[in-house]
Scaffold this motif. Structure first.
Motif, PDB file in Angstrom:
ATOM      1  N   GLU A 220       8.216  37.117  60.383  1.00 46.98           N
ATOM      2  CA  GLU A 220       7.116  36.899  59.447  1.00 46.98           C
ATOM      3  C   GLU A 220       7.278  37.729  58.184  1.00 46.98           C
ATOM      4  O   GLU A 220       6.322  38.284  57.634  1.00 46.98           O
ATOM      5  N   GLY A 221       8.546  37.849  57.752  1.00 45.74           N
ATOM      6  CA  GLY A 221       8.825  38.492  56.488  1.00 45.74           C
ATOM      7  C   GLY A 221       8.796  40.001  56.478  1.00 45.74           C
ATOM      8  O   GLY A 221       8.841  40.613  55.401  1.00 45.74           O
ATOM      9  N   GLN A 222       8.761  40.623  57.643  1.00 46.64           N
ATOM     10  CA  GLN A 222       8.707  42.081  57.648  1.00 46.64           C
ATOM     11  C   GLN A 222       9.351  42.668  58.897  1.00 46.64           C
ATOM     12  O   GLN A 222       9.504  41.994  59.909  1.00 46.64           O
ATOM     13  N   PHE A 223       9.702  43.955  58.772  1.00 44.88           N
ATOM     14  CA  PHE A 223      10.240  44.700  59.899  1.00 44.88           C
ATOM     15  C   PHE A 223       9.084  45.136  60.779  1.00 44.88           C
ATOM     16  O   PHE A 223       8.101  45.694  60.296  1.00 44.88           O
ATOM     17  N   GLN A 224       9.204  44.891  62.069  1.00 44.62           N
ATOM     18  CA  GLN A 224       8.098  45.204  62.972  1.00 44.62           C
ATOM     19  C   GLN A 224       8.615  45.355  64.391  1.00 44.62           C
ATOM     20  O   GLN A 224       9.819  45.345  64.640  1.00 44.62           O
ATOM     21  N   GLY A 225       7.686  45.502  65.309  1.00 45.02           N
ATOM     22  CA  GLY A 225       8.069  45.620  66.722  1.00 45.02           C
ATOM     23  C   GLY A 225       8.910  46.855  66.989  1.00 45.02           C
ATOM     24  O   GLY A 225       8.451  47.985  66.804  1.00 45.02           O
ATOM     25  N   SER A 226      10.153  46.630  67.400  1.00 44.82           N
ATOM     26  CA  SER A 226      11.032  47.726  67.798  1.00 44.82           C
ATOM     27  C   SER A 226      11.745  48.385  66.629  1.00 44.82           C
ATOM     28  O   SER A 226      12.629  49.213  66.841  1.00 44.82           O
ATOM     29  N   TYR A 227      11.359  48.055  65.387  1.00 45.33           N
ATOM     30  CA  TYR A 227      12.151  48.521  64.244  1.00 45.33           C
ATOM     31  C   TYR A 227      12.180  50.046  64.116  1.00 45.33           C
ATOM     32  O   TYR A 227      13.226  50.622  63.789  1.00 45.33           O
ATOM     33  N   ALA A 228      11.057  50.718  64.365  1.00 46.26           N
ATOM     34  CA  ALA A 228      11.034  52.173  64.228  1.00 46.26           C
ATOM     35  C   ALA A 228      12.057  52.821  65.153  1.00 46.26           C
ATOM     36  O   ALA A 228      12.804  53.727  64.751  1.00 46.26           O
ATOM     37  N   ALA A 229      12.129  52.335  66.391  1.00 48.31           N
ATOM     38  CA  ALA A 229      13.107  52.881  67.342  1.00 48.31           C
ATOM     39  C   ALA A 229      14.527  52.531  66.917  1.00 48.31           C
ATOM     40  O   ALA A 229      15.444  53.353  67.021  1.00 48.31           O
ATOM     41  N   TYR A 230      14.721  51.309  66.421  1.00 44.73           N
ATOM     42  CA  TYR A 230      16.034  50.892  65.943  1.00 44.73           C
ATOM     43  C   TYR A 230      16.490  51.761  64.779  1.00 44.73           C
ATOM     44  O   TYR A 230      17.644  52.182  64.708  1.00 44.73           O
ATOM     45  N   LYS A 231      15.601  52.015  63.839  1.00 40.15           N
ATOM     46  CA  LYS A 231      15.971  52.775  62.649  1.00 40.15           C
ATOM     47  C   LYS A 231      16.406  54.183  63.014  1.00 40.15           C
ATOM     48  O   LYS A 231      17.350  54.733  62.437  1.00 40.15           O
ATOM     49  N   THR A 232      15.718  54.782  63.972  1.00 45.18           N
ATOM     50  CA  THR A 232      16.108  56.116  64.425  1.00 45.18           C
ATOM     51  C   THR A 232      17.447  56.084  65.136  1.00 45.18           C
ATOM     52  O   THR A 232      18.309  56.940  64.917  1.00 45.18           O
TER      53      THR A 232
END
Length: 338
Positions: A220-232
């Motif tokens: 839906e056009g944005q980073f969401q869900g598991s993204y915070a864990a992925y980014k780390t």
């Protein structure tokens, strides 16, 4: 600081991710030595790609006496579960990663130590008594379970060794016993490190590659869900994020046409050599496909080829494992973003 995860490309369709279209990677590392303050690791040259992992070591005995040591290569633990299939390159074999090793250019023949556990209890003897192979994903183990005496099968179900699995094999719903145990495997050998000399050890294997059939952290056009864990975990930066956004914008349905691949390399189990550091450490990561996106954490990483990235360090201390994320174009028309 350095962390890496490698992942091989999965031939999966691009659709919204769910638990049913994900495959888990198995973290695998390098060699472990029995503790020695006499043997130093002069260098380690580590290459990781979706197709193979190769590691070249140079060990040096700093003393005037030969040193005998045990060298081990732990394979990742694998647990039987009919509903979850981890990424196993050779799932019908005990050597399910295709591990091979040479010492000073000569092929070695390591011993394989295997044990099986259920609920944390060693049940290796139980399986041996019934001639059941240890690999829980091998066809031979499932065939052997079908021949178990009824009393033994009922006992094993009660002890959490096996479960009764019901599935449709094309002829209707049928029940069969399935492994529920955990297999722990280690290759090991005895090695002599001559006084004041170098010993070169090389090994290679096929990595366990996990993946998801789409981008699990963007919708839906944005980073969401598991993204915070992925980014780390993978250190995704602005360039990576912009490439994902662009891919979503270029697709009519607004979804980036990529699928995830992941490989995990365990670096922190080493260190049983003199000083615990690696004199000269070199890491090369090859993403394989020039059109794939790749992200991982590392210091002073340089792009050295169309698909390769390199990091070097002196007196390197392995504080963290390696996590690498690949986004592979599902239509093979993506751009070379990094």
């Amino acid at each position: 600081m350095l962390r890496y995860v490698l992942t091989t490309v999965l031939a999966l369709s691009a659709a919204s991710a769910s638990a049913n279209d994900s495959v888990a990677e198995l973290g695998t590392g390098g060699l472990i030595l029995s503790r020695s303050d006499a043997v130093a690791m002069q260098s380690e040259d580590l290459f990781i790609s979706p197709e193979k992992v190769t590691v070249d070591y140079v060990f040096h005995n700093n003393t005037d006496k030969d040193v005998d040591a045990i060298v081990a290569f732990p394979l990742p633990d694998i647990s039987g579960n009919p509903e979850e299939m981890p990424a196993i390159p050779e799932n019908q074999h005990d050597n399910f990663l295709g591990f091979e090793v040479t010492i000073d250019g000569v092929a070695a023949k390591p011993q394989l130590e295997q044990k099986v556990f259920a609920l944390g209890i060693d049940i290796s003897a139980d399986l041996k008594a019934q001639n059941v192979p240890f690999n829980p994903f091998g066809d031979a183990a499932k065939a052997a379970l079908a021949k178990l005496p009824k009393a033994v099968a009922e006992d094993w179900v009660n002890r959490g060794i096996i479960i009764e699995d019901t599935a449709d094999n094309g002829d209707g719903m049928k029940s069969a016993y399935a492994p529920w145990w955990q297999l722990r495997s280690t290759y090991w050998w005895r090695s002599t490190f001559p006084a004041n000399k170098d010993v070169r050890v090389s090994h290679h294997y096929k990595p366990s590659v996990g993946g998801t059939s789409s981008v699990s952290f963007f919708s839906e056009g944005q980073f969401q869900g598991s993204y915070a864990a992925y980014k780390t975990r993978y250190c995704m930066d602005g360039t990576f994020e912009n490439a994902v956004r662009k891919a979503a914008k270029d697709n009519a349905d607004g979804y980036p046409k990529f699928y995830e691949s992941r490989i995990a390399y365990i670096l922190t189990t080493g260190g049983n050599w003199a000083a615990g550091t690696i004199g000269k450490f070199k890491l090369t990561i090859d993403k394989g496909n020039a059109k794939a996106l790749v992200s991982f954490c590392g210091d002073n990483v340089k792009k050295v080829g169309p698909t390769t990235f390199e990091m070097t360090a002196n007196d390197f201390y392995p504080e963290h494992d390696i996590d690498i994320l690949l986004l592979e174009p599902s239509d093979n028309n993506g751009g070379d973003a990094n």
